[in-house]
Design an enzyme around this catalytic site. Sequence first.
Site, short mmCIF file in Angstrom:
data_model
loop_
_atom_site.label_atom_id
_atom_site.label_comp_id
_atom_site.label_asym_id
_atom_site.label_seq_id
_atom_site.Cartn_x
_atom_site.Cartn_y
_atom_site.Cartn_z
N HIS A 157 0.90 -1.31 0.04
CA HIS A 157 0.05 -0.13 0.00
C HIS A 157 0.87 1.25 0.17
CE1 HIS A 157 -3.42 -2.61 1.25
NE2 HIS A 157 -2.37 -3.20 2.00
N SER A 278 15.60 22.21 -15.12
CA SER A 278 14.49 22.83 -15.47
C SER A 278 14.97 24.31 -16.14
CB SER A 278 13.62 23.18 -14.19
OG SER A 278 12.90 24.43 -14.29
N LYS A 284 16.48 22.02 -9.95
CA LYS A 284 16.14 21.20 -10.28
C LYS A 284 16.82 20.10 -10.95
CE LYS A 284 11.73 20.52 -10.71
NZ LYS A 284 10.80 19.63 -10.19
N GLU A 291 10.21 8.86 -16.24
CA GLU A 291 8.90 9.30 -16.89
C GLU A 291 8.63 8.88 -18.02
OE1 GLU A 291 8.19 13.45 -14.92
OE2 GLU A 291 10.18 13.31 -15.14
#
Length: 459
Positions: A157, A278, A284, A291
């Site tokens: 979970h 970024s 970043k 992804e």
Amino acid sequence: SSNQMWGGRFAAGPDAIMEAINASIGFDQRMAAQDIAGSRAHAAMLAATGIVSDSDAAAMREGLLTVLSEIEGGTFAFSSALEDIHMNVEARLKEIIGEPAGRLHTGRSRNDQVATDFKLWVRDQIDAAISGIEALIAALLDQAEAGAEWVMPGFTHLQTAQPVTWGHHMMAYVEMLGRDRSRFVDARARMNECPLGAAALAGTSFPIDREMTAQALGFDRPAANSLDAVSDRDFALDFLSAASICAMHLSRFAEELVIWSSAQFRFVTLSDRFSTGSSIMPQKKNPDAAELIRAKIGRIFGANVALMTVMKGLPLAYSKDMQEDKEQVFDAADNLMLALAAMEGMVKDMSANVANLEAAAGAGFSTATDLADWLVRALNMPFRDAHHVTGSLVALAESKGCDLPDLSLSEMQSVHGAITDEVFGVLGVHNSVASRVSYGGTAPEQVRTQIARWREVMS
Ligand code: ARG
């Protein structure tokens, strides 16, 4: 003007829109090498069976090599008026060798030709997928070996459950990829029957030798039913479904890497080579490769659904609908190979933050099950009672804002009087994972056994 390949009964050429919807040359030129290999095998067989002369077949086979070198050299002029790769190659062959080119299509049709070419193409992609998976497995085995003893939280979970080892987590993906690999191996074995010689749909009256062409093209045998041979795209669907399941596994792992590389987790540091920055936020470092791998399942599974939908309800045998098979499979194959290679690169380069993993492994009362197991072993308590006592100890620790190992013996004894200080020996995360020696468990020795088995399988 009407088509030189099939225009005998036509007075007018196609409308521009007809040509646009009909032509597949824009994409099926990717099968040029397969088309030429199939035609060369067919030409050799036509000569061996006496259907064409040896000199005609030799001219065809030689001329086809010239066509191939033109295509590979980028000098070939593809024509959408000639619809597809099959007719583009044949038309060029005619320009090069003249009349004998017109004998190449004896005893075959574009229907068995395209099925053969596409199978050869898919078969190469299966081999590429298997190599890509094996390379990724090798990278995971190295990670597992390095971190056979590192402890980290295991989750259910996405809540901390029990400590596991880094090696065990890596090896879970090795198992998944091993099944993916075997799905591609199975698909390859199942598809490896040659459609060539099924002709349009019914076979041919020429005395062709289908064993010969099947063997020349690396197939195990000729396909046994000509109707099925030209209308079967199961092999492409087998590829797409194996690719979908593999991409799903890659997507799950990619999701974990996205989570693990976040500032909140800091379980891993991904290399600069597989991250991006970024344009506005200077601090970043984004896990873009992970992804995109996570997202690739969308188009791969989409291709699977698209081709299933094209094929459902098609009456036997060939219908032009089936021309819609290629772009889906090409796109899925390209993206699967890219995802496998990107995942391999990320896994090779990533470094585990061992101290963070260990700190997280101990948080969230992760050794509560070890405590309950100890009560069963040391005090002969029924597991259900031990579960209850441990739950009370967790509640006590929670109310004091500490972890289980931080409770004093007398605090523990306030919950159950028979507890001794021996209990502290099972509460550490290293003790916890070392104790999980059941077959397939997370103990380092079990993980090492599985690494050794997989190294054997992969060698
Ligand atoms: N371009 C066609 C395809 O990809 C080749 C087969 C054409 N056969 C036919 N009967 N029109 O499916």
